[in-house]
Every structure is written in C-alpha cells, then in structure tokens.
Design an enzyme around this catalytic site. Structure first.
Site, PDB file in Angstrom:
ATOM      1  CB  CYS A 412       5.700  -6.794  -2.170  1.00 25.13           C
ATOM      2  SG  CYS A 412       3.999  -7.080  -2.696  1.00 25.13           S
ATOM      3  NE  ARG A 417       4.678  -4.288   0.596  1.00 26.55           N
ATOM      4  CZ  ARG A 417       5.493  -4.685   1.579  1.00 26.55           C
ATOM      5  NH1 ARG A 417       6.280  -3.799   2.181  1.00 26.55           N
ATOM      6  NH2 ARG A 417       5.521  -5.941   1.964  1.00 26.55           N
TER       7      ARG A 417
END
Length: 457
Positions: A412, A417
């Site tokens: 990410c 994430r």
C-alpha cells in the site's frame, strides 16, 4: 506524521464511543443482545435444508458473530464453522453506530445475493441472532424467511462444515476474555507465554490511556517503523524491540487496539522477527466492548527479556525489500497486489499529505482497499471492522485478474493496509504470500525507481 495523527484521532474517537458503550452495558454476558420484535418465520428441518441449499431461489445466512462463521466454536456447538454455500450477515452489524449504516448494510445484502424474491434461511444456535436479522429484513420488505438451529447440522458428523484454514489467526473477543481470565480456550491448549499487547501510534496514546484490553501492554508503532521515514526498522532495532518487551519466538502474542490496521501492522512485524504464534483481535477493541466486556485504564509496563531464542529476522521471507521486489517482478508467477484506492493507483492523488509523489509501481495490480482515504479498508472489512467473507475477497481479486496460484506480495502506501490484507490471505489459507513493507512511499522516494500513472492498458 499526518497519517499517524489521523489514526490517533480515529483511535480517540473510537475509544470515546466504546467507553460510552461500556458505561451503558449492563452485563458481561457474551450472548446478551438487544431485544428484537418477534417476526413470523418458518422453522426449517435439516432434511428440508439439505434438499434446498443448492437451489438458486434459496440462500442460507449465518447470523452469528463473524468469528463463528470463520471457524470458532463460541456457543457450545459440536463443531465450528459454517454450512457450505452459506453467506454471513451478523446480528452484530445491526448494533454498529455509523452514519452510513443503512447504505452499508444494504450493499452487503446485495453483494451476498440476499434478495427479496429468495427463500432465506437464517441460522444461529439460540434463535436470538436469527430473530434480530429477521426483524431487520422484515422491516426492509423481505418476507420468505426461515430459521434453523445450526446445532442440528453440527451434531451430524456426516454433514460438512467449512472453516478458514488458519481461522485461529484472528481471535474473537470471547476467546481473548478467556485468556485474560487464565483459561486455555480453543486453539490455545498448547500455547505458552500468552501475551496481550495494544498497538497504536504514539507514546501511550489517548486510546490506550482511556481504555484497552486488560493486561495489554502498549506498543507505539514508531518502535517498529521509526520517524522521520516511518519505514520498517532495521533488524538491529527490531532485536532491541523484542528484548525491550521480553518477546521470544515461543510466545503466543495477541495484538489488540482501537484501530485494527495498526494491530495488523505490528502483528506482521512480530511474525517477521520470528514469533511463532501471533494473532489479532478480530474487529479491534470495539468487538470487546460490543461483547459487554470492560476496558482497563491502568498502564501495564513492559517487561524486558534477554534471549529471543532465534536470529532476527527468523522469518525474513514474510517481508520483501525493494531489491527483492525488483527481482520478483520479473517472474510471471508473481503478482504485486496494490492495496490502495483507485485514485492512488492511477496517480490522481498521492493519498498522503506528507508525500507528494503520485503513481504506482510498474507491474503492480490494483487490489482494492477503502473508499475513505488511506486510513480506510472497507472493501476488506465488515461494518464492525471484522474480516470480510473470504469468498467476497476472492471475488474482488478475480475482478482484478489476480491469480491466487501465484506468489502474492501485498503493498500500500507504507504497509498498514497491506499488512491487514496479507493476514486475511493467510487466514484464508494462502501461504505463498509476503508484504512489500516500504510500499509506494518507499519506492517513489528513490527517483531512480520507475513509476507509472494513468489507467493501465
């Protein structure tokens, strides 16, 4: 760091909400739920269910906690898991306070194929969860509703139940509570030195001070990704981190926190350095409060150790460096999955106020993330922050052309994430996986690395 400040604000708001919920809770009983008005439903037998489960005009819905669907045995069932072909729509989702709840729940119904013209079988163990979901569906125009007791299915060993291969990696609040109480719950029978930590940004942040899981020790995420770059710490610094907290490779560590994304980031680092058994509280601290348990406010000090009992990192293949990623991108059997927003992926925005470079790594495949900025991951979560149904995650990947037979690396902006998505992939049983931890920020900081913008051809 503005992203970290954003997470800190989110954690503070979440803690205030959960604290309010805690004060209003009148019981610590796991199964105590708000009363729902009785809805007229038909009780279906096991034989009838077996006959109709494969028909296109029938759909079977698991209304229990998401953890039960994943594989945990929480309510005395003979066996854990869900009925094959069943989808999930938890009663717990109805309790979440969210301004967009109605939209989110209706989108979930659509994605799961829970349609008004179908015969809908709602199952649980005590009738309460099914009744709450039945009430919600009835209010929204669903009429062909049936209920079923999953215990009847579980008692027949000839009837299959499905569970995620590594469901134990994300833990229900009820199981964490049993650990706190000194018990040895399911999958913890052989666990040694169980430790609970709370992950969030900052030195004993407001979220930790105002409420955390009892006995948990705070970990500042800066410890494993130090400023000013916030990239993964050196192996030497990670060895010091392990020593400062007294971690060893033989520990069982449960990572908790108000924002699950921070928990998954720290959990991935713990796995990388070599802790053999690392788990995350599914849904974060909100799931603890929703279960009716109280948060603790006293500070728990870390205890320094001496010997990690392995060379750090003991699991180096879990995290890819930039040179390793460049080599892997040459392999047709490798896929770099970009877990950022579409506008980040095509270079319309950077996603971060402190990093201006826009674009993507050539060869990276869009793999969804969230819709509310770089701190969101709603494509991979239910409304209560728990892991989304694995079949729905696989459908996302299929839309993107992601071949799950390949070796998959997730990335990410800086690893938060992607660490959560990586863990979900591992829960689902995909083990040819890794995290490209430095992410887009680490890659694009070096101007010699190639980048792309615009929609891929």
């Amino acid at each position: 760091m503005n992203l970290k400040r954003t997470f800190k604000n989110i954690a503070l708001i979440s803690t205030l909400i959960t604290s309010m919920l805690t004060l209003s809770a009148c019981s610590n009983k796991e199964n105590e739920k708000p009363e729902a008005s009785e809805v007229k439903t038909k009780v279906i037998s096991t034989e009838e269910l077996k006959t109709n489960v494969d028909k296109d005009d029938w759909i079977v819905v698991d209304t229990r906690l998401n953890d039960s669907y994943n594989g945990w045995t929480l309510n005395g069932e003979k066996r854990g898991g869900h009925i094959p072909q069943a989808v999930d729509f938890s009663y717990n989702w109805l309790k979440v306070e969210d301004k967009n709840k109605d939209k989110i729940l209706k989108e979930a119904l659509k994605n799961k194929g829970i349609e008004k013209d179908k015969n809908i079988v709602l199952y649980d163990t005590d009738g309460k969860s099914s009744n709450e979901v039945a009430s919600y569906l009835n209010e929204n125009g669903y009429k062909n509703l049936y209920t079923y007791d999953i215990d009847q299915w579980a008692e027949d060993k000839n009837l299959p139940l499905e569970k995620y291969e590594n469901y134990k990696m994300i833990v229900p609040a009820k199981v964490v509570k049993e650990v706190v109480d000194g018990k040895k719950p399911e999958t913890f029978e052989k666990a040694k030195n169980v430790k609970i930590v709370e992950a969030s940004w900052g030195e004993e942040t407001e979220s930790y001070k105002k409420g955390h899981i009892p006995t948990s020790v705070h970990i500042n995420t800066d410890t494993v990704e130090p400023p000013p770059t916030w990239m993964l710490a050196s192996d030497k610094d990670l060895a010091k981190f392990a020593k400062d907290y007294g971690f060893t490779k033989d520990d069982t560590i449960i990572v908790t926190g108000a924002e699950p994304m921070a928990s998954y980031r720290v959990a991935t680092v713990l796995r990388y350095i070599g802790v053999n058994d690392v788990r995350v509280l599914n849904g974060g601290s909100d799931s603890w409060v929703s279960a009716g348990y109280e948060l603790e406010t006293k500070s728990n000090p870390k205890t320094q150790g001496a010997d990690f009992k392995a060379t750090i990192p003991a699991n180096p293949d879990l995290i890819d460096t930039i040179p390793e990623l460049k080599e892997k991108l040459k392999d047709d059997k490798f896929t770099l999955v970009d877990n950022r927003m579409w506008d980040e992926y095509i270079g319309k925005i950077s996603g971060y106020s402190y990093h201006k470079k826009k674009g993507r790594i050539p060869g990276a495949v869009y793999g969804y993330a969230g819709t509310e900025g770089s701190t969101s991951l709603n494509y991979y979560r239910n409304i209560d922050k728990t892991m989304r149904n694995a079949n729905e995650i696989k459908d996302l990947w299929k839309k993107c052309g992601i071949d799950t037979n390949n070796q998959l690396a997730f990335m990410c902006g800086s690893g938060w994430r992607a660490a959560e998505v990586l863990t979900y992939a591992n829960v689902m049983g995909y083990d040819k996986t890794s995290l490209y931890s430095d992410g887009w920020i680490g890659w694009s900081t070096d101007s010699s690395n190639p980048t792309e913008t615009g929609e891929p051809k």
